[in-house]
Motif scaffolding. Sequence first.
Motif, PDB file in Angstrom:
ATOM      1  N   ARG A  79     122.443 180.251  30.513  1.00  0.00           N
ATOM      2  CA  ARG A  79     123.610 181.153  30.540  1.00  0.00           C
ATOM      3  C   ARG A  79     123.198 182.558  30.995  1.00  0.00           C
ATOM      4  O   ARG A  79     123.858 183.163  31.849  1.00  0.00           O
ATOM      5  CB  ARG A  79     124.228 181.218  29.147  1.00  0.00           C
ATOM      6  N   PHE A  80     122.077 183.070  30.462  1.00  0.00           N
ATOM      7  CA  PHE A  80     121.635 184.413  30.857  1.00  0.00           C
ATOM      8  C   PHE A  80     121.261 184.466  32.345  1.00  0.00           C
ATOM      9  O   PHE A  80     121.598 185.422  33.062  1.00  0.00           O
ATOM     10  CB  PHE A  80     120.432 184.848  30.017  1.00  0.00           C
ATOM     11  N   HIS A  81     120.563 183.431  32.826  1.00  0.00           N
ATOM     12  CA  HIS A  81     120.151 183.434  34.234  1.00  0.00           C
ATOM     13  C   HIS A  81     121.348 183.274  35.173  1.00  0.00           C
ATOM     14  O   HIS A  81     121.334 183.799  36.294  1.00  0.00           O
ATOM     15  CB  HIS A  81     119.121 182.344  34.486  1.00  0.00           C
ATOM     16  N   GLN A  82     122.373 182.551  34.736  1.00  0.00           N
ATOM     17  CA  GLN A  82     123.585 182.446  35.562  1.00  0.00           C
ATOM     18  C   GLN A  82     124.289 183.807  35.663  1.00  0.00           C
ATOM     19  O   GLN A  82     124.765 184.205  36.736  1.00  0.00           O
ATOM     20  CB  GLN A  82     124.536 181.398  34.975  1.00  0.00           C
ATOM     21  N   LEU A  83     124.363 184.529  34.520  1.00  0.00           N
ATOM     22  CA  LEU A  83     124.935 185.894  34.569  1.00  0.00           C
ATOM     23  C   LEU A  83     124.115 186.787  35.493  1.00  0.00           C
ATOM     24  O   LEU A  83     124.665 187.548  36.305  1.00  0.00           O
ATOM     25  CB  LEU A  83     124.961 186.490  33.159  1.00  0.00           C
ATOM     26  N   SER A  84     122.791 186.696  35.369  1.00  0.00           N
ATOM     27  CA  SER A  84     121.921 187.519  36.204  1.00  0.00           C
ATOM     28  C   SER A  84     122.130 187.208  37.682  1.00  0.00           C
ATOM     29  O   SER A  84     122.227 188.111  38.519  1.00  0.00           O
ATOM     30  CB  SER A  84     120.465 187.272  35.818  1.00  0.00           C
ATOM     31  N   ALA A  85     122.234 185.899  38.031  1.00  0.00           N
ATOM     32  CA  ALA A  85     122.433 185.504  39.429  1.00  0.00           C
ATOM     33  C   ALA A  85     123.734 186.073  39.977  1.00  0.00           C
ATOM     34  O   ALA A  85     123.801 186.554  41.113  1.00  0.00           O
ATOM     35  CB  ALA A  85     122.424 183.985  39.545  1.00  0.00           C
ATOM     36  N   THR A  86     124.805 186.027  39.163  1.00  0.00           N
ATOM     37  CA  THR A  86     126.103 186.555  39.605  1.00  0.00           C
ATOM     38  C   THR A  86     126.018 188.055  39.888  1.00  0.00           C
ATOM     39  O   THR A  86     126.503 188.543  40.922  1.00  0.00           O
ATOM     40  CB  THR A  86     127.172 186.297  38.527  1.00  0.00           C
ATOM     41  N   TYR A  87     125.397 188.812  38.988  1.00  0.00           N
ATOM     42  CA  TYR A  87     125.308 190.262  39.174  1.00  0.00           C
ATOM     43  C   TYR A  87     124.408 190.613  40.362  1.00  0.00           C
ATOM     44  O   TYR A  87     124.698 191.554  41.108  1.00  0.00           O
ATOM     45  CB  TYR A  87     124.787 190.926  37.904  1.00  0.00           C
ATOM     46  N   TYR A  88     123.292 189.877  40.549  1.00  0.00           N
ATOM     47  CA  TYR A  88     122.435 190.135  41.711  1.00  0.00           C
ATOM     48  C   TYR A  88     123.192 189.891  43.013  1.00  0.00           C
ATOM     49  O   TYR A  88     123.082 190.652  43.971  1.00  0.00           O
ATOM     50  CB  TYR A  88     121.199 189.239  41.676  1.00  0.00           C
ATOM     51  N   LYS A  89     123.956 188.813  43.046  1.00  0.00           N
ATOM     52  CA  LYS A  89     124.722 188.480  44.257  1.00  0.00           C
ATOM     53  C   LYS A  89     125.757 189.552  44.535  1.00  0.00           C
ATOM     54  O   LYS A  89     125.908 190.013  45.673  1.00  0.00           O
ATOM     55  CB  LYS A  89     125.392 187.120  44.082  1.00  0.00           C
ATOM     56  N   ASN A  90     126.504 189.990  43.489  1.00  0.00           N
ATOM     57  CA  ASN A  90     127.539 191.015  43.683  1.00  0.00           C
ATOM     58  C   ASN A  90     126.948 192.341  44.144  1.00  0.00           C
ATOM     59  O   ASN A  90     127.602 193.107  44.853  1.00  0.00           O
ATOM     60  CB  ASN A  90     128.320 191.224  42.388  1.00  0.00           C
ATOM     61  N   ALA A  91     125.713 192.640  43.723  1.00  0.00           N
ATOM     62  CA  ALA A  91     125.074 193.900  44.107  1.00  0.00           C
ATOM     63  C   ALA A  91     124.415 193.832  45.475  1.00  0.00           C
ATOM     64  O   ALA A  91     123.939 194.830  45.984  1.00  0.00           O
ATOM     65  CB  ALA A  91     124.030 194.294  43.063  1.00  0.00           C
ATOM     66  N   GLY A  92     124.370 192.623  46.085  1.00  0.00           N
ATOM     67  CA  GLY A  92     123.721 192.492  47.384  1.00  0.00           C
ATOM     68  C   GLY A  92     122.219 192.677  47.310  1.00  0.00           C
ATOM     69  O   GLY A  92     121.606 193.118  48.270  1.00  0.00           O
ATOM     70  N   ASN A  93     121.617 192.324  46.175  1.00  0.00           N
ATOM     71  CA  ASN A  93     120.194 192.529  45.947  1.00  0.00           C
ATOM     72  C   ASN A  93     119.444 191.253  46.323  1.00  0.00           C
ATOM     73  O   ASN A  93     119.388 190.280  45.563  1.00  0.00           O
ATOM     74  CB  ASN A  93     119.954 192.879  44.476  1.00  0.00           C
ATOM     75  N   LEU A  94     118.865 191.229  47.544  1.00  0.00           N
ATOM     76  CA  LEU A  94     118.185 190.032  48.034  1.00  0.00           C
ATOM     77  C   LEU A  94     117.006 189.626  47.155  1.00  0.00           C
ATOM     78  O   LEU A  94     116.897 188.457  46.783  1.00  0.00           O
ATOM     79  CB  LEU A  94     117.743 190.258  49.487  1.00  0.00           C
ATOM     80  N   PRO A  95     116.087 190.536  46.774  1.00  0.00           N
ATOM     81  CA  PRO A  95     114.992 190.114  45.876  1.00  0.00           C
ATOM     82  C   PRO A  95     115.528 189.552  44.566  1.00  0.00           C
ATOM     83  O   PRO A  95     114.974 188.596  44.030  1.00  0.00           O
ATOM     84  CB  PRO A  95     114.204 191.405  45.649  1.00  0.00           C
ATOM     85  N   GLY A  96     116.614 190.144  44.043  1.00  0.00           N
ATOM     86  CA  GLY A  96     117.187 189.640  42.799  1.00  0.00           C
ATOM     87  C   GLY A  96     117.772 188.252  42.945  1.00  0.00           C
ATOM     88  O   GLY A  96     117.646 187.400  42.055  1.00  0.00           O
ATOM     89  N   VAL A  97     118.451 187.986  44.079  1.00  0.00           N
ATOM     90  CA  VAL A  97     119.018 186.647  44.319  1.00  0.00           C
ATOM     91  C   VAL A  97     117.899 185.614  44.365  1.00  0.00           C
ATOM     92  O   VAL A  97     118.025 184.515  43.816  1.00  0.00           O
ATOM     93  CB  VAL A  97     119.836 186.642  45.628  1.00  0.00           C
TER      94      VAL A  97
END
Length: 690
Positions: free
Chosen positions: A246-264
């Motif tokens: 659940r935490f990693h899914q939230l993290s993936a969503t926020y990284y994608k919305n921020a356009g953060n390629l290393p985070g994705v």
Amino acid sequence: MDRPRIAPPLSLPTPLYMLPASPLNKSVLIPLYLLLLSTAVTAQQAINDSLQIQLSSHTKNDTTKVKILNQLARSHFASDVAAAAKYGAEALHLSDSLHYAPGKIWAWRNLALVENTKGHLDQQMQLTLNALRLAETLGDSYTLGVLNNDVGNIFTELNTPRDALVYLKKSLAIKLKRNEKTEIAKTLNNIGSAYIALKIPDSAMLFLEKAEKLKLELNDQRGLAFTYENMGIVAMLQHRYNDALRFHQLSATYYKNAGNLPGVVKSSLNLAEIQTKLGDLKGAEKNLEKARLLNDTLGNVKNEMIYFKIRYELDSARKDFVSAFASYKEFSSRNIDFFNAEKGRLISRSQEKYESEKKQRENILLKKEQHMHLATIQQQRVLVLSAAALFLALLLITVMVYRLYKRQQELYLELNNKNREVSMQNRIILEQNATLENLNQVKDKIFSVISHDLRSPLAILEGLLFLLKDEKIDPVQFRIYTDELWRDVKNTAYMMDNMLQWASNQMKGIGVKADDFDVTLVLNREFELLQTLARQKEVKLSHELNKAIMVYADPDMIRLVLRNLINNAIKFTPSGGEVLITAIQHSDLAEITVKDNGTGIPVENQHRIFSNIYYSTTGTRNEKGCGLGLHLSKDFVERNHGQIWFNSMPGSGSSFTFTVPLSEEPEINPRAYTVVVQDHPLGGVSVLRR
């Protein structure tokens, strides 16, 4: 910036918390990347385009250009590493040529972040320490908070979390003192990362929950991506795999919305690992392949190692042991390279420590030898003194001479101290004389204005009132002089205002109280009174400021500048003339012009307008001034980070222009203004604003 915990996987059982891996086909990457990050990329591209336009239009190599280059480097960091490196290097070169320390600090920091995306932690540490040393000489607490936070992050990634905590807690203390909630949340998150590396999950979760609470209050979605990633890592350490998912899914969503390629890339690897542990092999395969494709643009070798470790685990879960063995070999080779690099760094640090300890031991031996030599010398002195007993008289003379010499040295030192004290007192007296001379000049100017320029209109007013009081002039005749008398009194009031402002500025200085305000509204508040002065001379006064212009300056100072420039224009414009006020808005400043078609300024006197020589002439109807208005206006404009200049043609009029910085936050509901001039039923003209 926020950092998730990145634990180097040195052995197979070690949990994988981090970044992506492996080469890929770029023709597949580009559409996939656009599909994942299209919305965030569009928003980021708009920011980049705006900064690029500013850079293209700003051709001067100055500190403003350095700031734009550093902003471009920071904005490209998460999406285009090559562009970020290019802009950072250009900002560093220009800052170095300008000797601009803040620009060098942030250029080094941006280049350090670029090295981080490549996995070059040693280069990142060196660049960050360069920036930190320079920041310490400047004493900028905000910059010190950010850079101490960065050093702590690097130590965490180098797997030395105890060193990291020293810098991170120092950064947190600075940020708490400044009460910067966004920065406090970042450092709380990074302290959590350090405790993860120390395998203390309870302490890590305590700091991460504090960071999450602050970021939710601030709606910091970009920062929440890092915090939820770390919470997922803690859950994995505690074998709470559903919470971790659940935490990693939230993290993936926020990284994608921020356009953060290393985070994705990181979130895709984390999801692949936890899905493998939960048995969702299709989902794990999808996320693992996404991470492999996107990591090619980053070129992070550490991510490749992590990719092959997860690939090994996924192939093993599928019972595809041939593929699992191949993935394990790829992982092992990269793991060995990474271990050797880490070992090299440890050996290097050990060698440095050994050299330092070796020097300390050599210093101790040298001190022991010195003590031995001193002891030998003491023994020799005892022997010499014993042998010299026969020459006691000579020794006594020698002692007396030595004492006389010491006394002479003490007297000489005392004399030097006295001379220094006298020199210091002389310097203080000279400074006090200069201050007194300046105050005398202020006093002389005030008395000069009072005796020459203020007595005349007051004497005229006194005479007319005396005639009216003794009924030697009737009220009808008195009204004939009312307009001219009112104009003289108003000019005298403006002169008095300028004189008081100038005297206060000269004697104790005037502090700038900058604020956001509408310069059009300030002009309209002064306009009616100035319009009355213009009508008295039959001069047409108008302005074209028909909308709100939000600026950042001291409103009282700008009001006095407008009043002086418009009053001067009316003063030197004959009947039938025109005075027009216009404004132009540029990207970061407003340019306001007061133009008249009056007498103009003689060429031989134009150099005196803004000088320290107080220059004053009478107007077209013999209006007087104290010569302080334009000098005071120039001082006030420059104190508010603006510029003022004029153009004048004798016989054709003058135009005075000044600039003032625009507000960074424009008015939410801008108002439009219309000036309406209409005849008054009882005579005269009234001015309406709406």
